[in-house]
Design a protein around this motif. Structure first.
Motif, PDB file in Angstrom:
ATOM      1  N   UNK A  12       0.790  -1.222   0.000  1.00  0.00           N
ATOM      2  CA  UNK A  12       0.000   0.000   0.000  1.00  0.00           C
ATOM      3  C   UNK A  12       0.822   1.272   0.000  1.00  0.00           C
ATOM      4  N   UNK A  13       2.062   1.209  -0.497  1.00  0.00           N
ATOM      5  CA  UNK A  13       2.898   2.408  -0.557  1.00  0.00           C
ATOM      6  C   UNK A  13       2.298   3.420  -1.519  1.00  0.00           C
ATOM      7  N   UNK A  14       2.217   4.658  -1.092  1.00  0.00           N
ATOM      8  CA  UNK A  14       1.684   5.728  -1.925  1.00  0.00           C
ATOM      9  C   UNK A  14       2.792   6.489  -2.634  1.00  0.00           C
ATOM     10  N   UNK A  15       4.038   6.263  -2.216  1.00  0.00           N
ATOM     11  CA  UNK A  15       5.197   6.906  -2.832  1.00  0.00           C
ATOM     12  C   UNK A  15       6.138   5.806  -3.321  1.00  0.00           C
ATOM     13  N   UNK A  16       7.268   6.207  -3.877  1.00  0.00           N
ATOM     14  CA  UNK A  16       8.270   5.221  -4.261  1.00  0.00           C
ATOM     15  C   UNK A  16       8.938   4.662  -3.010  1.00  0.00           C
TER      16      UNK A  16
ATOM     17  N   UNK B  51       9.902   6.528   0.526  1.00  0.00           N
ATOM     18  CA  UNK B  51       9.498   5.924   1.798  1.00  0.00           C
ATOM     19  C   UNK B  51      10.685   5.816   2.747  1.00  0.00           C
ATOM     20  N   UNK B  52      11.828   5.370   2.235  1.00  0.00           N
ATOM     21  CA  UNK B  52      13.030   5.246   3.062  1.00  0.00           C
ATOM     22  C   UNK B  52      13.586   6.616   3.446  1.00  0.00           C
ATOM     23  N   UNK B  53      13.557   7.556   2.515  1.00  0.00           N
ATOM     24  CA  UNK B  53      14.058   8.905   2.811  1.00  0.00           C
ATOM     25  C   UNK B  53      13.261   9.570   3.915  1.00  0.00           C
ATOM     26  N   UNK B  54      11.982   9.205   4.034  1.00  0.00           N
ATOM     27  CA  UNK B  54      11.136   9.775   5.077  1.00  0.00           C
ATOM     28  C   UNK B  54      11.243   9.019   6.399  1.00  0.00           C
ATOM     29  N   UNK B  55      12.214   8.105   6.482  1.00  0.00           N
ATOM     30  CA  UNK B  55      12.436   7.377   7.732  1.00  0.00           C
ATOM     31  C   UNK B  55      11.654   6.088   7.861  1.00  0.00           C
ATOM     32  N   UNK B  56      11.047   5.652   6.783  1.00  0.00           N
ATOM     33  CA  UNK B  56      10.236   4.446   6.851  1.00  0.00           C
ATOM     34  C   UNK B  56      11.058   3.165   6.908  1.00  0.00           C
ATOM     35  N   UNK B  57      10.489   2.158   7.554  1.00  0.00           N
ATOM     36  CA  UNK B  57      11.056   0.806   7.577  1.00  0.00           C
ATOM     37  C   UNK B  57       9.914  -0.188   7.392  1.00  0.00           C
TER      38      UNK B  57
END
Length: 245
Positions: free
Chosen positions: A144-148, A152-158
């Motif tokens: 369900x990722x809304x971005x690449x 997602x990783x650049x925004x701190x996602x894991x």
């Protein structure tokens, strides 16, 4: 990016799940033994590493398709697990060599079980399976990722943190070893395939065949004792050593 050596690419660069429709047929020797599937051999970099020497059983039964009930404790995993499922092996050509050492002569000597021109399997020793593509889904859409993924990783996602057992800015993989959560993930993948490929059967409509491998039937004279020589070679290859060292 193989061993977590870059942050913005998934492990091994995996970004999709491919689905395949596989047809199999047991050889006469397998049928006489009372099974449709043989032992599930491991293939490391395209090389058959057992358990035990692969060629011995291929000579006896033909290039059979193998299966492994994951809850059976053999050949893997060799510890109790909470889940069910089956793992299959499809013997390719030149199984004694890793993929970048396969040769035409070796492939002719060890043709494997993939049927010529991908025709329907006949059950002859060198024509035990064929396959065709049955769609693919991408991890980004499944999660369900809304971005690449990079954003997602650049925004701190894991996707998942093994220390906390949950993700960061994502909850799809939360509670990785939870039976109910894993069942939901499997259903989500199946539903996504159905949405993308509505004319193809779902897993529920076309479930995998029962894994009927039996140690007693397959090895009526007892288990082999000889170690697979490819194990040592595979280990040295992974370490970057010469085979004869």
């Amino acid at each position: 990016c193989i061993y977590d050596d870059c942050d913005q690419v998934r492990h091994f660069g995996i970004h999709r799940i491919t689905r395949w429709k596989v047809k199999t047929r047991a050889t006469t020797a397998m049928y006489k033994a009372g099974v449709n599937f043989g032992i599930r051999y491991a293939y490391d970099s395209g090389q058959c590493t057992g358990p035990w020497p692969c060629d011995d059983q291929f000579a006896k039964y033909g290039y059979f398709v193998g299966c492994n009930n994951l809850s059976s404790g053999f050949p893997f995993p060799d510890f109790p697990v909470y889940y069910s499922g089956a793992w299959y092996s499809l013997p390719g050509s030149c199984g004694e060599n890793i993929y970048f050492e396969k040769t035409q002569d070796c492939s002719e000597d060890q043709p494997g079980g993939h049927c010529p021109n991908n025709t329907d399997p006949t059950g002859q020793g060198t024509c035990t399976y064929s396959y065709e593509k049955a769609g693919e889904i991408f991890l980004d859409e499944l999660e369900g990722l809304k971005t690449s993924y990079q954003e997602f990783k650049n925004d701190g996602g894991e996707e998942y943190n093994k220390e906390t057992d949950v993700g960061v800015n994502m909850d799809f993989w939360n509670f990785l070893n939870n039976t109910e959560a894993n069942a939901k993930r499997v259903k989500a993948a199946d539903a996504l395939f159905k949405r993308k490929y509505p004319d193809m059967p779902s897993d529920e409509e076309m479930p995998p065949p029962p894994c009927d491998f039996s140690l007693d039937k397959f090895f009526p004279d007892g288990l082999p004792t000889e170690e697979n020589p490819a194990l040592k070679r595979a280990a040295r290859t992974r370490l970057g050593l010469k085979v004869d060292e």
